[in-house]
Scaffold this motif. Sequence first.
Motif, PDB file in Angstrom:
ATOM      1  N   GLY A 396      -3.271  -9.629   2.360  1.00 50.98           N
ATOM      2  CA  GLY A 396      -3.514 -11.174   2.773  1.00 50.98           C
ATOM      3  C   GLY A 396      -2.777 -11.694   3.794  1.00 50.98           C
ATOM      4  O   GLY A 396      -3.316 -12.209   4.849  1.00 50.98           O
ATOM      5  N   TYR A 397      -1.305 -11.806   3.557  1.00 48.53           N
ATOM      6  CA  TYR A 397      -0.414 -12.406   4.266  1.00 48.53           C
ATOM      7  C   TYR A 397      -0.565 -11.664   5.654  1.00 48.53           C
ATOM      8  O   TYR A 397      -0.008 -12.134   6.826  1.00 48.53           O
ATOM      9  N   LEU A 398      -0.351 -10.318   5.794  1.00 49.89           N
ATOM     10  CA  LEU A 398      -0.202  -9.520   6.976  1.00 49.89           C
ATOM     11  C   LEU A 398      -1.355  -9.413   7.649  1.00 49.89           C
ATOM     12  O   LEU A 398      -1.419  -8.632   8.850  1.00 49.89           O
ATOM     13  N   GLY A 399      -2.446  -9.978   7.447  1.00 53.38           N
ATOM     14  CA  GLY A 399      -3.684  -9.963   8.052  1.00 53.38           C
ATOM     15  C   GLY A 399      -4.397  -8.540   8.076  1.00 53.38           C
ATOM     16  O   GLY A 399      -5.279  -8.381   8.706  1.00 53.38           O
ATOM     17  N   ILE A 400      -4.297  -7.795   6.585  1.00 48.73           N
ATOM     18  CA  ILE A 400      -4.962  -6.465   6.895  1.00 48.73           C
ATOM     19  C   ILE A 400      -6.404  -6.773   6.308  1.00 48.73           C
ATOM     20  O   ILE A 400      -6.464  -7.334   5.213  1.00 48.73           O
ATOM     21  N   LYS A 401      -7.292  -6.426   6.935  1.00 46.93           N
ATOM     22  CA  LYS A 401      -8.776  -6.782   6.533  1.00 46.93           C
ATOM     23  C   LYS A 401      -9.261  -5.711   5.589  1.00 46.93           C
ATOM     24  O   LYS A 401      -9.050  -4.491   5.826  1.00 46.93           O
ATOM     25  N   SER A 402     -10.154  -6.006   4.913  1.00 48.98           N
ATOM     26  CA  SER A 402     -10.968  -5.265   3.777  1.00 48.98           C
ATOM     27  C   SER A 402     -12.069  -5.848   3.609  1.00 48.98           C
ATOM     28  O   SER A 402     -12.447  -7.085   3.490  1.00 48.98           O
ATOM     29  N   PRO A 403     -13.287  -4.997   3.299  1.00 56.58           N
ATOM     30  CA  PRO A 403     -14.586  -5.526   2.782  1.00 56.58           C
ATOM     31  C   PRO A 403     -14.594  -6.204   1.603  1.00 56.58           C
ATOM     32  O   PRO A 403     -13.814  -6.114   0.887  1.00 56.58           O
TER      33      PRO A 403
END
Length: 484
Positions: A396-403
């Motif tokens: 979340g902090y690293l901005g890694i997106k997921s569905p």
Amino acid sequence: MDWIVVGGYVFALLVITIFSLEQLYLAILYMRKKQTTTSTPPLSHFPQVTIQLPVYNEKYVVKRLIDCICALDYPLDRLEIQVLDDSTDETKHLIAERVAYWQSKGINIEQISRPERVGFKAGALQYGLEHASGELIAIFDADFLPEKDFLLSTLPHFKPETGMVQTRWGHLNENYSLLTRMQAFGLNAHFSVEQTGRNSSGKFMNFNGTAGIWRKQCIEEAGGWHYDTLTEDLDLSYRAQLKGWKFTYLENITSPAELPVLVPAIKSQQYRWNKGAAEVARKNALSILKSSQSLHVKLHAVLHLFNSSVFLFLFLAATLSVPMLLIKQNRPEYQLVFQAATVFVVGFIAMSIFYWVAARATTPNFNLRYYLKHFPLFLTFTMGMALHNAIAVAEGYLGIKSPFIRTPKFNIRNKKDSWKGNTYLRQQLTPLTLLEGFFAAYFAAGVAIDIWLQDWGLVLFHGMLAIGLGAVFILSVKPLRTTG
């Protein structure tokens, strides 16, 4: 290298202690509020209400949901029900059948399907909002079964400045298993102490995604539902409160729901909550700090949004605690630093009081035996989830997106019901599950080192981590063997 390990360990414990003291503060606020509880005012008029039911492949629970909502006590000419149906399986046909049935009974209910499932739940809510006729918007997830008088009990609490009213979650299947009891133990603390403490003292609180009612104008002024985080409810809550809208929390009104009964289902829920909270913190923290809110409100808002960070620091402290044992034996110059690390005891006491207050307030026939049984088990399971949740927070902090991965529902209310054969349970043996097994062995080795060095300060900590991670690993693999 030693100073990096020692510094990281002490810093992680300090951060955990800060968040634990925040919990103690909320417990104090909660106890003060309980002494001034007021009764529900009468409903003077009946505003137009739209109830939104976001649904995606919920064939096991959708019929009971629709039947429950259509039985709510409210004037039919003031009520609209939207079944926001994104389903791709037989759920769609089940919804159509129940909607047609209730329409024949005079209920204003509609099955709404979007052309594309853009934005998952947030996108569905926004799409429905654009077609909603109600000035107030009630939202229920598929596993919720609100009481018949839900609207009559909650609507009187809307004042002109009120943007949202949230009710407390209940549990349909709390006593199904040890897993459900531990979940209820933790959730009850949030829905009693945290929500009441924040709301009663004028701090920012959050909509919990379901079992609450929004003022449509509030949603629109806050910018509508966004789907750039996994917790669209928390995101909208903060944007709305930064716009000046007030929230109300009703602890005395309970909306029952189904608790997940399998660790893989709990994991999907915990992943979404913790990663989403980190995403919302990343998105809104600066806006909070720049706002005109008081320093006190800003401080507690930041602690609220960054609360999921506890899992990052818990796992960091846990991992570093094993090499710390050897450093402690061989580097006497660090003794003062080791003594400073005992600040964690203060945090543990604060956390213990927090959960004592919550359990006492929410448990019928509460006694010391209940607490001494459930609190350690809850902590052990929480430690077992630490690696999984820490990774979610980091993403979340690293901005890694997921569905948006929904939590599978099972329609389980008592011990006679079974989850076996649930077609939505699609688990794979992931690298993360294997890593949980590795760290269970790692902390078991930590226990062995504790005994070998006769350093008993961390043996309980390492033991709980080994048991917790081991249990999560085994219970993550077990459904795979059962379902094939």
